[in-house]
Enzyme design. Structure first.
Site: not given
Ligand code: SAH
Length: 209
Positions: A51
């Site tokens: 993000s």
């Molecule tokens: N928190 C991260 C953002 C990652 S993007 C950062 O620090 O930048 C969002 C993440 O959510 C992805 O890795 C994706 O695989 C995960 N995701 C999507 N659906 C999910 C679910 N149902 N449970 C857990 N993770 C999920």
């Protein structure tokens, strides 16, 4: 980066200090590390992204708002969507206890590798489908969701302690884009919704892989 966050309206000193303390480049592929302190989302593999710093700071500021430092230091937080682990590390610098769940095994393992050198004893990573929350660790004082669903999954609402706040991007109907939703649990069957900024997140998906 912290100056840029201030310019974007992030005011909470605890949040700014946490953003300053976590090296974002350590969560990226070396080819992208030179761009780590730009305010952009970048690829982290598996079609997912890290993000934008301003989004991370904004969401954590919303969770922290109205809480004293001692309340923050004793609060238990759930993050859904660990990704590369960056936001989880920032959360661990603000809150007492952080549980972060990821549904993609490869990312869960990569986050573990990125986080190890930072030694954050109050952060635990879980592998699983965040649609179910993390029942074994509930209730939570705060929940932050890092991927956009069509609605906020019921298990997450039920795993909020009364008085807890949840912040999540939610897909609006019919291609209207996503908005950040803030939910405050005000009683055992009362949740108050506030719709905030337009945002862009990867989709929340069911199941694990
Ligand atoms: N928190 C991260 C953002 C990652 S993007 C950062 O620090 O930048 C969002 C993440 O959510 C992805 O890795 C994706 O695989 C995960 N995701 C999507 N659906 C999910 C679910 N149902 N449970 C857990 N993770 C999920």
């Amino acid at each position: 980066m912290v100056e840029a966050l201030r310019a974007q309206g992030i005011r909470d000193q605890t949040v700014l200090a946490a953003m300053n303390a976590v090296p974002r480049h350590a969560f990226l592929d070396s080819a992208l590390a030179s761009r780590a302190y730009e305010d952009v989302a970048l690829p982290i593999g598996q079609g997912q992204t890290i993000s934008k710093p301003s989004t991370v700071a904004r969401m954590i500021e919303l969770l922290a708002r109205g809480r004293s430092l001692s309340e923050l230091r004793s609060a238990k937080v759930l993050e859904v969507g660990t990704g590369c682990g960056y936001q989880a590390a920032v959360l661990a610098k603000v809150f007492g206890e952080v549980i972060s769940v990821e549904r993609v095994r490869w990312l869960h393992e990569a986050a573990r590798t990125h986080l190890r050198p930072l030694r954050l004893p109050n952060l635990r990573l879980a592998f699983g489908d965040g649609f179910q929350g993390v029942e074994a660790e509930a209730p939570f004082d705060s929940i932050v969701v890092a991927a956009a669903g069509n609605e906020i999954p019921d298990p997450l609402l039920l795993q909020m302690r009364i008085g807890a706040r949840l912040v999540a991007p939610v897909e609006a109907v019919a291609g209207m884009g996503q908005a950040l939703h803030q939910v405050d649990r005000q009683g055992s069957d009362h949740w108050a919704l506030t719709v905030l900024d337009a945002v862009r997140f990867v989709p929340l998906r069911r199941g694990t892989r």
